[in-house]
Design an enzyme around this catalytic site. Structure first.
Site, PDB file in Angstrom:
ATOM      1  N   THR A  15       0.566  -1.301  -0.387  1.00 19.82           N
ATOM      2  CA  THR A  15      -0.161  -0.077   0.069  1.00 19.82           C
ATOM      3  C   THR A  15       0.845   1.315  -0.306  1.00 19.82           C
ATOM      4  O   THR A  15       1.453   1.327   0.148  1.00 19.82           O
ATOM      5  CB  THR A  15      -1.607   0.480   1.191  1.00 19.82           C
ATOM      6  N   ASP A  16       0.472   2.686  -0.367  1.00 24.95           N
ATOM      7  CA  ASP A  16       0.730   3.695   0.262  1.00 24.95           C
ATOM      8  C   ASP A  16       0.286   4.380   1.414  1.00 24.95           C
ATOM      9  O   ASP A  16       0.243   3.415   2.092  1.00 24.95           O
ATOM     10  CB  ASP A  16      -0.162   4.222  -1.572  1.00 24.95           C
ATOM     11  N   ALA A  17       0.729   5.663   0.700  1.00 27.31           N
ATOM     12  CA  ALA A  17       0.480   6.084   2.624  1.00 27.31           C
ATOM     13  C   ALA A  17      -0.668   6.452   2.914  1.00 27.31           C
ATOM     14  O   ALA A  17      -0.979   6.195   3.769  1.00 27.31           O
ATOM     15  CB  ALA A  17       1.854   7.793   2.055  1.00 27.31           C
TER      16      ALA A  17
END
Length: 133
Positions: A15-17
């Site tokens: 995942t990203d932030a």
């Protein structure tokens, strides 16, 4: 078209932030399903490489429809829509239950491992691909 299904859990590293699956990781999920489909048919990619054959992605078209998030359980499908002498096209989807999150068409080419030039898919594998998927 028959589909092979491979389960995938979304890990934090995917995942990203914002906790949403990073777009390039969908391609990794697609790759895992294609590899596992070949394995289920009795073909290991390292064995094929030892026989002088490698498969490479020639082209890809992807539609991102709904985001996947951290810790979700997804299903990745792989089915064949076209089998040619030295390439084949996969139609793939990533789903969460009945929701289609991402879909793609991936053309995979068969190459000679030494010359990196197109090479015919082994006849036995080609027949299996046409008959099973």
């Amino acid at each position: 078209m028959k589909k092979f299904i491979w389960p995938v859990r979304v890990y934090y590293e995917d995942t990203d932030a914002g906790g949403v699956v990073y777009y390039a990781n969908y391609l990794k999920f697609f790759e895992r399903a294609r590899t596992e489909m070949l394995r289920a048919m009795g073909y290991e990619q390292d064995q094929l490489m030892a026989e002088g054959i490698i498969f490479v992605v020639r082209s890809i078209q992807v539609d991102y429809l709904i985001p996947a998030r951290f810790n979700e359980q997804l299903q990745v499908s792989a089915g064949l829509s076209l089998v040619k002498k030295a390439s084949f096209d996969f139609e793939q989807q990533i789903t969460r239950g009945d929701e289609v999150l991402c879909k793609g068409i991936i053309r995979v080419a068969c190459l000679d491992a030494q010359t990196m030039r197109p090479k015919a898919i082994p006849e036995k594998l080609q027949e299996q691909l046409k008959n099973e998927y």
